[in-house]
Design an enzyme around this catalytic site. Structure first.
Site, PDB file in Angstrom:
ATOM      1  N   ARG A  76     -82.550  35.662 -90.263  1.00 49.26           N
ATOM      2  CA  ARG A  76     -83.034  34.358 -89.833  1.00 49.26           C
ATOM      3  C   ARG A  76     -83.581  33.543 -91.006  1.00 49.26           C
ATOM      4  O   ARG A  76     -83.477  32.329 -91.043  1.00 49.26           O
ATOM      5  CB  ARG A  76     -84.116  34.542 -88.772  1.00 49.26           C
ATOM      6  CG  ARG A  76     -84.577  33.239 -88.180  1.00 49.26           C
ATOM      7  CD  ARG A  76     -85.451  33.468 -86.993  1.00 49.26           C
ATOM      8  NE  ARG A  76     -86.468  34.476 -87.265  1.00 49.26           N
ATOM      9  CZ  ARG A  76     -87.466  34.723 -86.438  1.00 49.26           C
ATOM     10  NH1 ARG A  76     -87.561  34.059 -85.318  1.00 49.26           N
ATOM     11  NH2 ARG A  76     -88.353  35.638 -86.737  1.00 49.26           N
ATOM     12  N   ASP A 120     -83.783  40.289 -91.821  1.00 51.87           N
ATOM     13  CA  ASP A 120     -84.100  39.057 -92.546  1.00 51.87           C
ATOM     14  C   ASP A 120     -83.022  37.983 -92.439  1.00 51.87           C
ATOM     15  O   ASP A 120     -83.015  37.030 -93.193  1.00 51.87           O
ATOM     16  CB  ASP A 120     -84.380  39.364 -94.025  1.00 51.87           C
ATOM     17  CG  ASP A 120     -83.173  39.951 -94.722  1.00 51.87           C
ATOM     18  OD1 ASP A 120     -82.161  40.175 -94.055  1.00 51.87           O
ATOM     19  OD2 ASP A 120     -83.258  40.168 -95.942  1.00 51.87           O
TER      20      ASP A 120
END
Ligand SMILES: [Zn+2]
Ligand SMILES: [Zn+2]
Length: 252
Positions: free
Chosen positions: A156, A154
């Site tokens: 990004r 996660d």
């Protein structure tokens, strides 16, 4: 207030409408503001601000309450898109409960915002998420199935969120989360996080699994079929009635 918000947005669009930068995070994501409109909703009177993503074309939005452009100490909730939960009311995850709880809370605030990030299944996409569900239906260990499909990936999300906040010239935020560790990840991208607002949900007939003892032991939730799964949003929910031990176990 509405006038101020629109004036500020128009000015921002004039200054930053063709923004382009090196990008943030592993994938060098860069977003820019495109349009804003009023968004009256069952949860309150909001504005919706659309962002264009000049790297992978994903269309993210901020749902804002009050005059947030250029503001400081803005309460912010990050929400990852979940078509099955948010729109279709699936009980395989708690995304819709989390979304509604956040929008209701922000709707009552003088100012605040929810960043709706178009990263279904933590960025693995709708099809892969359905594949993971399918593996679970076949009896595979759901945590392993999810991990194999990248549910823990996660990083990004925070880059996109951080850039959206920067685009709106947000000076500092109060992050609406139950996981203090998440604050560091936003801070890494240059966002000043002044505090944390716990995200507390009322248990109901659809989310009673939050209170299951097993959920507190593993940090994972037990869904309606009695199967363990990883949270699809950024952090595990706190339900009213949970003990301190249960809450502590969520972020281990
Ligand atoms: Zn940029
Ligand atoms: Zn979901």
């Amino acid at each position: 207030m509405t006038t101020t918000m629109h004036e500020k947005f128009d000015l921002l669009l004039e200054q930053d409408g063709d923004h382009d930068c090196e990008g943030l995070g592993r994938d060098k994501v860069c977003v820019r503001i495109v349009a804003m409109a009023e968004l009256p909703s069952r949860f309150g009177d909001f504005h919706i601000i659309a962002f264009e993503n000049n790297r992978d074309g994903k269309e993210h939005v901020a749902i804002t309450k009050g005059d947030v452009i250029g503001a400081s100490d803005v309460p912010v909730r990050l929400h990852s898109e979940c078509l099955t939960g948010d729109a279709l009311g699936s009980l395989r995850c708690d995304c819709r409960d989390q979304l509604e709880t956040a929008l209701k809370a922000i709707g009552q605030m003088e100012r605040g915002m929810l960043l709706y990030l178009r990263q279904e299944g933590r960025g693995i996409g709708l099809i892969n998420k359905i594949r993971a569900y399918s593996l679970q239906d076949e009896g595979l260990d759901t945590v392993e199935a999810n991990l194999a499909l990248g549910f823990r990936d996660d990083e990004r999300d925070y880059a996109v969120a951080a850039h959206m906040l920067m685009s709106l010239k947000i000076g500092s935020i109060q992050l609406m989360t139950n996981n203090p560790k998440k604050i560091n990840q936003l801070t890494q991208y240059g966002i000043q996080v002044n505090g944390r607002i716990p995200h507390i949900m009322a248990p109901n007939e659809h989310n009673r699994f939050y209170l299951e003892t097993k959920a507190a032991k593993s940090g994972h939730m037990i869904d309606f079929r009695g199967k363990e799964h990883l949270p699809e949003q950024y952090d595990s929910p706190i339900a009213e009635g949970m003990s301190e031990d249960q809450i502590g176990a969520l972020n281990d």
